[in-house]
Design a protein around this motif. Structure first.
Motif, PDB file in Angstrom:
ATOM      1  N   PRO A   1      -8.476  -0.336   3.849  1.00  0.00           N
ATOM      2  CA  PRO A   1      -7.778  -1.600   4.105  1.00  0.00           C
ATOM      3  C   PRO A   1      -6.542  -1.777   3.224  1.00  0.00           C
ATOM      4  O   PRO A   1      -6.557  -1.429   2.047  1.00  0.00           O
ATOM      5  CB  PRO A   1      -8.817  -2.669   3.766  1.00  0.00           C
ATOM      6  CG  PRO A   1     -10.100  -1.964   3.543  1.00  0.00           C
ATOM      7  CD  PRO A   1      -9.815  -0.523   3.318  1.00  0.00           C
ATOM      8  N   VAL A   2      -5.510  -2.323   3.830  1.00  0.00           N
ATOM      9  CA  VAL A   2      -4.273  -2.661   3.122  1.00  0.00           C
ATOM     10  C   VAL A   2      -4.110  -4.172   3.195  1.00  0.00           C
ATOM     11  O   VAL A   2      -4.230  -4.763   4.270  1.00  0.00           O
ATOM     12  CB  VAL A   2      -3.051  -1.965   3.752  1.00  0.00           C
ATOM     13  CG1 VAL A   2      -1.753  -2.453   3.107  1.00  0.00           C
ATOM     14  CG2 VAL A   2      -3.176  -0.449   3.644  1.00  0.00           C
ATOM     15  N   VAL A   3      -3.841  -4.774   2.048  1.00  0.00           N
ATOM     16  CA  VAL A   3      -3.570  -6.206   1.975  1.00  0.00           C
ATOM     17  C   VAL A   3      -2.145  -6.359   1.482  1.00  0.00           C
ATOM     18  O   VAL A   3      -1.782  -5.841   0.421  1.00  0.00           O
ATOM     19  CB  VAL A   3      -4.543  -6.913   1.005  1.00  0.00           C
ATOM     20  CG1 VAL A   3      -4.130  -8.372   0.801  1.00  0.00           C
ATOM     21  CG2 VAL A   3      -5.971  -6.817   1.522  1.00  0.00           C
ATOM     22  N   PHE A   4      -1.330  -7.051   2.263  1.00  0.00           N
ATOM     23  CA  PHE A   4       0.034  -7.334   1.827  1.00  0.00           C
ATOM     24  C   PHE A   4       0.019  -8.558   0.933  1.00  0.00           C
ATOM     25  O   PHE A   4      -0.537  -9.595   1.296  1.00  0.00           O
ATOM     26  CB  PHE A   4       0.957  -7.570   3.023  1.00  0.00           C
ATOM     27  CG  PHE A   4       1.279  -6.312   3.778  1.00  0.00           C
ATOM     28  CD1 PHE A   4       2.083  -5.332   3.217  1.00  0.00           C
ATOM     29  CD2 PHE A   4       0.759  -6.105   5.042  1.00  0.00           C
ATOM     30  CE1 PHE A   4       2.362  -4.160   3.902  1.00  0.00           C
ATOM     31  CE2 PHE A   4       1.041  -4.945   5.738  1.00  0.00           C
ATOM     32  CZ  PHE A   4       1.845  -3.975   5.169  1.00  0.00           C
ATOM     33  N   VAL A   5       0.605  -8.413  -0.252  1.00  0.00           N
ATOM     34  CA  VAL A   5       0.781  -9.516  -1.194  1.00  0.00           C
ATOM     35  C   VAL A   5       2.280  -9.605  -1.411  1.00  0.00           C
ATOM     36  O   VAL A   5       2.866  -8.758  -2.077  1.00  0.00           O
ATOM     37  CB  VAL A   5       0.045  -9.249  -2.525  1.00  0.00           C
ATOM     38  CG1 VAL A   5       0.201 -10.434  -3.464  1.00  0.00           C
ATOM     39  CG2 VAL A   5      -1.430  -8.945  -2.276  1.00  0.00           C
TER      40      VAL A   5
ATOM     41  N   GLN B   1      -6.346  10.089  -5.258  1.00  0.00           N
ATOM     42  CA  GLN B   1      -7.565   9.332  -5.550  1.00  0.00           C
ATOM     43  C   GLN B   1      -7.658   8.168  -4.571  1.00  0.00           C
ATOM     44  O   GLN B   1      -7.155   7.083  -4.826  1.00  0.00           O
ATOM     45  CB  GLN B   1      -7.512   8.823  -6.991  1.00  0.00           C
ATOM     46  CG  GLN B   1      -8.808   8.301  -7.484  1.00  0.00           C
ATOM     47  CD  GLN B   1      -8.745   8.000  -8.962  1.00  0.00           C
ATOM     48  OE1 GLN B   1      -7.687   7.740  -9.525  1.00  0.00           O
ATOM     49  NE2 GLN B   1      -9.895   8.016  -9.606  1.00  0.00           N
ATOM     50  N   THR B   2      -8.303   8.401  -3.450  1.00  0.00           N
ATOM     51  CA  THR B   2      -8.383   7.400  -2.395  1.00  0.00           C
ATOM     52  C   THR B   2      -9.107   6.146  -2.887  1.00  0.00           C
ATOM     53  O   THR B   2     -10.270   6.214  -3.268  1.00  0.00           O
ATOM     54  CB  THR B   2      -9.101   7.963  -1.158  1.00  0.00           C
ATOM     55  OG1 THR B   2      -8.436   9.154  -0.754  1.00  0.00           O
ATOM     56  CG2 THR B   2      -9.098   6.961  -0.017  1.00  0.00           C
ATOM     57  N   PRO B   3      -8.422   5.002  -2.864  1.00  0.00           N
ATOM     58  CA  PRO B   3      -9.049   3.748  -3.293  1.00  0.00           C
ATOM     59  C   PRO B   3      -9.859   3.116  -2.154  1.00  0.00           C
ATOM     60  O   PRO B   3      -9.830   3.590  -1.012  1.00  0.00           O
ATOM     61  CB  PRO B   3      -7.840   2.874  -3.636  1.00  0.00           C
ATOM     62  CG  PRO B   3      -6.775   3.350  -2.696  1.00  0.00           C
ATOM     63  CD  PRO B   3      -7.008   4.834  -2.545  1.00  0.00           C
ATOM     64  N   ASP B   4     -10.557   2.039  -2.472  1.00  0.00           N
ATOM     65  CA  ASP B   4     -11.284   1.261  -1.466  1.00  0.00           C
ATOM     66  C   ASP B   4     -10.377   0.221  -0.817  1.00  0.00           C
ATOM     67  O   ASP B   4     -10.667  -0.275   0.265  1.00  0.00           O
ATOM     68  CB  ASP B   4     -12.466   0.527  -2.111  1.00  0.00           C
ATOM     69  CG  ASP B   4     -13.455   1.471  -2.750  1.00  0.00           C
ATOM     70  OD1 ASP B   4     -13.775   2.503  -2.129  1.00  0.00           O
ATOM     71  OD2 ASP B   4     -13.897   1.193  -3.880  1.00  0.00           O
ATOM     72  N   LEU B   5      -9.279  -0.119  -1.508  1.00  0.00           N
ATOM     73  CA  LEU B   5      -8.369  -1.166  -1.063  1.00  0.00           C
ATOM     74  C   LEU B   5      -6.994  -0.906  -1.657  1.00  0.00           C
ATOM     75  O   LEU B   5      -6.885  -0.443  -2.795  1.00  0.00           O
ATOM     76  CB  LEU B   5      -8.866  -2.542  -1.546  1.00  0.00           C
ATOM     77  CG  LEU B   5      -7.962  -3.746  -1.311  1.00  0.00           C
ATOM     78  CD1 LEU B   5      -7.892  -4.086   0.172  1.00  0.00           C
ATOM     79  CD2 LEU B   5      -8.450  -4.948  -2.101  1.00  0.00           C
TER      80      LEU B   5
ATOM     81  N   THR C   1      -7.217   2.033  -9.591  1.00  0.00           N
ATOM     82  CA  THR C   1      -7.079   3.491  -9.532  1.00  0.00           C
ATOM     83  C   THR C   1      -5.653   3.932  -9.827  1.00  0.00           C
ATOM     84  O   THR C   1      -5.439   5.026 -10.334  1.00  0.00           O
ATOM     85  CB  THR C   1      -7.487   4.052  -8.161  1.00  0.00           C
ATOM     86  OG1 THR C   1      -6.642   3.495  -7.152  1.00  0.00           O
ATOM     87  CG2 THR C   1      -8.935   3.738  -7.855  1.00  0.00           C
ATOM     88  N   ALA C   2      -4.685   3.093  -9.471  1.00  0.00           N
ATOM     89  CA  ALA C   2      -3.276   3.389  -9.716  1.00  0.00           C
ATOM     90  C   ALA C   2      -2.483   2.104  -9.586  1.00  0.00           C
ATOM     91  O   ALA C   2      -2.866   1.201  -8.844  1.00  0.00           O
ATOM     92  CB  ALA C   2      -2.749   4.429  -8.736  1.00  0.00           C
ATOM     93  N   SER C   3      -1.372   2.042 -10.314  1.00  0.00           N
ATOM     94  CA  SER C   3      -0.424   0.949 -10.190  1.00  0.00           C
ATOM     95  C   SER C   3       0.948   1.603 -10.133  1.00  0.00           C
ATOM     96  O   SER C   3       1.405   2.187 -11.117  1.00  0.00           O
ATOM     97  CB  SER C   3      -0.538   0.000 -11.377  1.00  0.00           C
ATOM     98  OG  SER C   3       0.352  -1.089 -11.222  1.00  0.00           O
ATOM     99  N   VAL C   4       1.585   1.521  -8.964  1.00  0.00           N
ATOM    100  CA  VAL C   4       2.848   2.217  -8.739  1.00  0.00           C
ATOM    101  C   VAL C   4       3.876   1.249  -8.169  1.00  0.00           C
ATOM    102  O   VAL C   4       3.531   0.209  -7.630  1.00  0.00           O
ATOM    103  CB  VAL C   4       2.653   3.430  -7.800  1.00  0.00           C
ATOM    104  CG1 VAL C   4       1.728   4.463  -8.425  1.00  0.00           C
ATOM    105  CG2 VAL C   4       2.121   2.992  -6.448  1.00  0.00           C
ATOM    106  N   SER C   5       5.162   1.643  -8.263  1.00  0.00           N
ATOM    107  CA  SER C   5       6.227   0.719  -7.861  1.00  0.00           C
ATOM    108  C   SER C   5       7.012   1.157  -6.627  1.00  0.00           C
ATOM    109  O   SER C   5       7.896   0.437  -6.187  1.00  0.00           O
ATOM    110  CB  SER C   5       7.191   0.503  -9.027  1.00  0.00           C
ATOM    111  OG  SER C   5       7.821   1.727  -9.359  1.00  0.00           O
ATOM    112  N   SER C   6       6.683   2.329  -6.080  1.00  0.00           N
ATOM    113  CA  SER C   6       7.422   2.788  -4.893  1.00  0.00           C
ATOM    114  C   SER C   6       6.454   3.275  -3.831  1.00  0.00           C
ATOM    115  O   SER C   6       5.308   3.642  -4.130  1.00  0.00           O
ATOM    116  CB  SER C   6       8.382   3.932  -5.258  1.00  0.00           C
ATOM    117  OG  SER C   6       7.659   5.124  -5.533  1.00  0.00           O
ATOM    118  N   GLY C   7       6.945   3.289  -2.606  1.00  0.00           N
ATOM    119  CA  GLY C   7       6.140   3.794  -1.506  1.00  0.00           C
ATOM    120  C   GLY C   7       5.802   5.262  -1.681  1.00  0.00           C
ATOM    121  O   GLY C   7       4.675   5.697  -1.412  1.00  0.00           O
ATOM    122  N   GLU C   8       6.768   6.017  -2.144  1.00  0.00           N
ATOM    123  CA  GLU C   8       6.547   7.453  -2.342  1.00  0.00           C
ATOM    124  C   GLU C   8       5.444   7.701  -3.376  1.00  0.00           C
ATOM    125  O   GLU C   8       4.546   8.526  -3.154  1.00  0.00           O
ATOM    126  CB  GLU C   8       7.856   8.136  -2.774  1.00  0.00           C
ATOM    127  CG  GLU C   8       8.945   8.110  -1.718  1.00  0.00           C
ATOM    128  CD  GLU C   8       9.746   6.800  -1.664  1.00  0.00           C
ATOM    129  OE1 GLU C   8      10.629   6.695  -0.798  1.00  0.00           O
ATOM    130  OE2 GLU C   8       9.498   5.874  -2.468  1.00  0.00           O
TER     131      GLU C   8
END
Length: 125
Positions: free
Chosen positions: A78-82, A47-51, A31-38
């Motif tokens: 759910p949030v998965v830390f990678v 656009q709320t994702p599933d993960l 749904t999105a690929s971003v590089s910052s928390g903001e």
């Protein structure tokens, strides 16, 4: 396995592209690929994702743990830390976000497939 809508939060462009390509091969949608928390918070609200696949070290003022705290405060997504940063202090700090999982980098397709299968089982009716 059900198709999932996944947001990637990763400050390394090559890693984000590789993760996105793996997700697409596995039949999921990025749904999105971003590089910052903001940027992650803005994209999440649009656009709320599933993960959410979240790195810990990010561009901008918010790190991945702070970003995950905001996401988890406002939703059950759910949030998965990678992350390459898997020391005990970091894990302890990240635990406050109630992550779905914590996966060390580098993420490979086998681990990602297993994670997505686990996610499908966790959200099945």
């Amino acid at each position: 396995m059900t198709q999932a809508r996944v947001m990637i939060v990763e400050d390394e462009a090559i890693t984000a592209m590789a993760t996105g390509a793996m997700l697409k091969r596995l039949g999921h949608v990025v749904t999105a690929s971003v590089s910052s928390g903001e940027a992650a918070l803005e994209a999440f609200r649009r656009q709320t994702p599933d993960l959410v696949l979240m790195d810990i070290r990010l561009d901008g003022e918010l790190d991945g743990i702070e970003t995950a705290l905001v996401i988890r405060r406002d939703s059950d997504v759910p949030v998965v830390f990678v992350s390459a940063y898997v020391d005990e202090k970091t894990r302890s700090r990240a635990a406050a976000t109630r992550p779905f999982a914590f996966i060390p980098k580098p993420l490979d397709e086998y681990d990602l497939h297993a994670l997505m299968d686990r996610l499908s089982g966790a959200v099945a009716p």
